[in-house]
Design a protein around this motif. Structure first.
Motif, PDB file in Angstrom:
ATOM      1  N   LEU A  57       5.279  13.228 -12.368  1.00 47.26           N
ATOM      2  CA  LEU A  57       5.637  13.087 -13.785  1.00 47.26           C
ATOM      3  C   LEU A  57       4.625  13.784 -14.692  1.00 47.26           C
ATOM      4  O   LEU A  57       4.996  14.380 -15.716  1.00 47.26           O
ATOM      5  CB  LEU A  57       5.734  11.598 -14.143  1.00 47.26           C
ATOM      6  N   ALA A  58       3.327  13.720 -14.316  1.00 45.24           N
ATOM      7  CA  ALA A  58       2.319  14.404 -15.122  1.00 45.24           C
ATOM      8  C   ALA A  58       2.522  15.918 -15.101  1.00 45.24           C
ATOM      9  O   ALA A  58       2.417  16.593 -16.131  1.00 45.24           O
ATOM     10  CB  ALA A  58       0.915  14.044 -14.606  1.00 45.24           C
ATOM     11  N   ASP A  59       2.850  16.455 -13.901  1.00 45.98           N
ATOM     12  CA  ASP A  59       3.130  17.896 -13.825  1.00 45.98           C
ATOM     13  C   ASP A  59       4.345  18.260 -14.664  1.00 45.98           C
ATOM     14  O   ASP A  59       4.361  19.293 -15.362  1.00 45.98           O
ATOM     15  CB  ASP A  59       3.353  18.294 -12.365  1.00 45.98           C
ATOM     16  N   LYS A  60       5.377  17.414 -14.596  1.00 40.61           N
ATOM     17  CA  LYS A  60       6.578  17.695 -15.388  1.00 40.61           C
ATOM     18  C   LYS A  60       6.271  17.629 -16.885  1.00 40.61           C
ATOM     19  O   LYS A  60       6.753  18.463 -17.674  1.00 40.61           O
ATOM     20  CB  LYS A  60       7.664  16.688 -15.038  1.00 40.61           C
ATOM     21  N   LYS A  61       5.439  16.662 -17.294  1.00 38.96           N
ATOM     22  CA  LYS A  61       5.075  16.567 -18.712  1.00 38.96           C
ATOM     23  C   LYS A  61       4.284  17.789 -19.162  1.00 38.96           C
ATOM     24  O   LYS A  61       4.477  18.305 -20.270  1.00 38.96           O
ATOM     25  CB  LYS A  61       4.260  15.300 -18.949  1.00 38.96           C
ATOM     26  N   PHE A  62       3.388  18.285 -18.287  1.00 35.10           N
ATOM     27  CA  PHE A  62       2.628  19.492 -18.631  1.00 35.10           C
ATOM     28  C   PHE A  62       3.558  20.686 -18.812  1.00 35.10           C
ATOM     29  O   PHE A  62       3.406  21.480 -19.753  1.00 35.10           O
ATOM     30  CB  PHE A  62       1.609  19.767 -17.532  1.00 35.10           C
ATOM     31  N   ALA A  63       4.561  20.793 -17.906  1.00 33.19           N
ATOM     32  CA  ALA A  63       5.527  21.891 -18.035  1.00 33.19           C
ATOM     33  C   ALA A  63       6.340  21.760 -19.322  1.00 33.19           C
ATOM     34  O   ALA A  63       6.604  22.754 -20.012  1.00 33.19           O
ATOM     35  CB  ALA A  63       6.450  21.914 -16.813  1.00 33.19           C
ATOM     36  N   ASP A  64       6.732  20.517 -19.651  1.00 34.54           N
ATOM     37  CA  ASP A  64       7.498  20.313 -20.893  1.00 34.54           C
ATOM     38  C   ASP A  64       6.654  20.655 -22.121  1.00 34.54           C
ATOM     39  O   ASP A  64       7.157  21.266 -23.082  1.00 34.54           O
ATOM     40  CB  ASP A  64       7.980  18.857 -20.972  1.00 34.54           C
ATOM     41  N   GLU A 121       0.830  -1.201   0.000  1.00 32.33           N
ATOM     42  CA  GLU A 121       0.000   0.000   0.000  1.00 32.33           C
ATOM     43  C   GLU A 121       0.868   1.257   0.000  1.00 32.33           C
ATOM     44  O   GLU A 121       0.579   2.229  -0.714  1.00 32.33           O
ATOM     45  CB  GLU A 121      -0.917   0.001   1.225  1.00 32.33           C
ATOM     46  N   TRP A 122       1.949   1.222   0.784  1.00 33.08           N
ATOM     47  CA  TRP A 122       2.845   2.376   0.802  1.00 33.08           C
ATOM     48  C   TRP A 122       3.490   2.609  -0.567  1.00 33.08           C
ATOM     49  O   TRP A 122       3.601   3.743  -1.046  1.00 33.08           O
ATOM     50  CB  TRP A 122       3.933   2.166   1.856  1.00 33.08           C
ATOM     51  N   LEU A 123       3.924   1.531  -1.178  1.00 33.61           N
ATOM     52  CA  LEU A 123       4.560   1.656  -2.493  1.00 33.61           C
ATOM     53  C   LEU A 123       3.567   2.157  -3.543  1.00 33.61           C
ATOM     54  O   LEU A 123       3.929   2.952  -4.425  1.00 33.61           O
ATOM     55  CB  LEU A 123       5.155   0.316  -2.924  1.00 33.61           C
ATOM     56  N   LEU A 124       2.309   1.666  -3.458  1.00 34.26           N
ATOM     57  CA  LEU A 124       1.300   2.160  -4.395  1.00 34.26           C
ATOM     58  C   LEU A 124       1.051   3.651  -4.212  1.00 34.26           C
ATOM     59  O   LEU A 124       0.899   4.406  -5.192  1.00 34.26           O
ATOM     60  CB  LEU A 124      -0.007   1.385  -4.216  1.00 34.26           C
ATOM     61  N   GLN A 125       1.007   4.103  -2.959  1.00 35.55           N
ATOM     62  CA  GLN A 125       0.827   5.532  -2.699  1.00 35.55           C
ATOM     63  C   GLN A 125       2.008   6.346  -3.233  1.00 35.55           C
ATOM     64  O   GLN A 125       1.832   7.392  -3.856  1.00 35.55           O
ATOM     65  CB  GLN A 125       0.662   5.754  -1.193  1.00 35.55           C
ATOM     66  N   GLN A 126       3.240   5.838  -2.987  1.00 33.88           N
ATOM     67  CA  GLN A 126       4.419   6.532  -3.521  1.00 33.88           C
ATOM     68  C   GLN A 126       4.409   6.558  -5.051  1.00 33.88           C
ATOM     69  O   GLN A 126       4.760   7.565  -5.678  1.00 33.88           O
ATOM     70  CB  GLN A 126       5.688   5.845  -3.015  1.00 33.88           C
ATOM     71  N   HIS A 127       3.997   5.425  -5.656  1.00 35.18           N
ATOM     72  CA  HIS A 127       3.937   5.377  -7.117  1.00 35.18           C
ATOM     73  C   HIS A 127       2.904   6.373  -7.653  1.00 35.18           C
ATOM     74  O   HIS A 127       3.146   7.032  -8.673  1.00 35.18           O
ATOM     75  CB  HIS A 127       3.578   3.955  -7.555  1.00 35.18           C
ATOM     76  N   LYS A 128       1.758   6.497  -6.956  1.00 36.18           N
ATOM     77  CA  LYS A 128       0.753   7.460  -7.387  1.00 36.18           C
ATOM     78  C   LYS A 128       1.284   8.882  -7.306  1.00 36.18           C
ATOM     79  O   LYS A 128       1.111   9.697  -8.234  1.00 36.18           O
ATOM     80  CB  LYS A 128      -0.490   7.299  -6.519  1.00 36.18           C
ATOM     81  N   GLU A 129       1.977   9.206  -6.206  1.00 34.10           N
ATOM     82  CA  GLU A 129       2.558  10.546  -6.077  1.00 34.10           C
ATOM     83  C   GLU A 129       3.617  10.786  -7.153  1.00 34.10           C
ATOM     84  O   GLU A 129       3.718  11.890  -7.719  1.00 34.10           O
ATOM     85  CB  GLU A 129       3.170  10.708  -4.683  1.00 34.10           C
ATOM     86  N   TRP A 130       4.408   9.755  -7.437  1.00 30.47           N
ATOM     87  CA  TRP A 130       5.437   9.899  -8.476  1.00 30.47           C
ATOM     88  C   TRP A 130       4.807  10.116  -9.863  1.00 30.47           C
ATOM     89  O   TRP A 130       5.297  10.930 -10.653  1.00 30.47           O
ATOM     90  CB  TRP A 130       6.321   8.661  -8.480  1.00 30.47           C
TER      91      TRP A 130
END
Length: 379
Positions: free
Chosen positions: A175-182, A162-171
């Protein structure tokens, strides 16, 4: 994300300048009659084509013979390989049948020592956590190895998942924010490229307009020069006709009887008493010469004025071209300054966003152990 480098812009500008210089050199070679060569040697080309066809036919025949030989060898190898596989299969089948018939595990003398069901039939080393056989010297019970450890491990694995899934969701959000900026940065870059292309198109249209104007001006000058040459030729012809007419009708060639009066008749002239031409004749000649002098002065003045007008137009054209070149340089400097400022601003925004995303990602990790495990799994 790659950062914008001014050296790439300089390299592109230098490449564009080199291409323009090569085009100018090519134009000078093509339009130069001393360098340009017209026509080709058809006989030499036919000979080369015939030789090339002969070489291709010879090479094709060699390739066909080699291909046929390779196909034959491949067929023989396939037949031998199939025969070897078939013999191996027959041998393995016979060996397995012999083992199934005459070499069963139960027929061995040491079957009791290697019975796979022996441990299942024996008594377990520990029946419960309170088994009296689990003494200190027995080494059957350790910390974390109780009978409920499997359930506890499952719960811990589920919690870790569950912790890893939460970290993966945050990651993924980062990445989506970074893609929007790019994407936003790429959109700005495309707008700048479109603006540069529009400026280049305007520059090309201006250059074409200047070339058309210069061509028309040169045509007008050429037509004016041709008209001037025709007028000068016509004037010279008229002057020659007038001069010939004056010579033919003048007193010198017509032998005017009034020049020298003879007592022997009006048709004879006393040469030793001839005093020359009269004042009226001299005055007429002087008037004609004066008119010719004035006409020559007038032509010289017109030539001088025409040359002065040509020099003035040429100076004006050179001045206009110099002013236009300076204006283009100022526009290029303004465009370069705008691009540099915008690239610097975008680079600073990208750095700020990356640092903010890194801080957000590092702040959301619960512990260093899970962060290390997550990085190992993601890699």
């Amino acid at each position: 994300m790659p950062k914008h480098d001014h050296r790439e812009d300089l390299a592109e500008a230098s490449a564009l300048q080199r291409r323009r210089y090569k085009d100018l050199q090519r134009q000078s070679r093509v339009f130069d009659a001393r360098v340009r060569t017209i026509g080709i040697d058809t006989e030499a080309l036919d000979t080369q084509i015939k030789d090339r066809r002969i070489q291709k036919a010879t090479q094709k025949a060699q390739d066909d013979s080699i291909a046929a030989e390779m196909k034959q060898n491949d067929k023989i190898l396939c037949i031998l390989d199939e025969r070897q596989k078939r013999d191996t299969q027959h041998l393995n089948k016979a060996l397995n049948e012999f083992r199934q018939s005459y070499q069963q595990p139960e027929t061995r003398r040491e079957f009791d020592l290697s019975n796979p069901q022996a441990l299942k039939k024996e008594m377990p080393a520990r029946l419960a956590d309170s088994d009296p056989r689990c003494t200190v010297s027995g080494l059957q019970k350790f910390m974390g190895e109780d009978l409920h450890s499997e359930n506890r491990w499952k719960f811990q694995k589920e919690q870790t998942r569950e912790w890893l899934l939460q970290q993966h969701k945050e990651w993924m959000n980062a990445l989506a924010d970074k893609k929007f900026a790019d994407d936003l940065h790429d959109k700005h870059r495309l707008e700048l490229d479109q603006r540069a292309m529009n400026l280049q198109r305007i520059d090309e249209e201006t250059q074409r307009a200047i070339c058309v104007t210069t061509k028309e001006f040169n045509k007008a000058q050429a037509a004016e020069s041709e008209q001037k040459r025709k007028l000068e030729k016509q004037q010279e012809l008229e002057d020659n006709i007038a001069e010939i007419s004056n010579l033919l009708k003048g007193d010198l060639l017509s032998e005017n009887p009034q020049q020298a009066v003879s007592s022997f008749g009006s048709g004879r002239v006393i040469t030793d008493r001839w005093k020359g031409m009269s004042q009226e004749q001299l005055k007429e000649i002087r008037d004609i010469q004066m008119q010719q002098v004035l006409e020559k002065l007038r032509l010289e003045e017109e030539e001088r004025q025409r040359n002065a007008e040509w020099d003035r137009q040429r100076v004006q054209a050179a001045r206009a071209e110099l002013l236009y070149e300076r204006h283009q340089q100022r526009q290029n400097r303004e465009l370069r300054r705008t691009l540099d400022n915008l690239n610097m601003q975008l680079s600073q925004e990208q750095k700020s966003r990356n640092s903010y995303l890194d801080e957000e990602v590092y702040a959301n990790f619960p512990s260093g152990q899970y962060y290390t495990q997550f990085n190992t799994t993601s890699r």
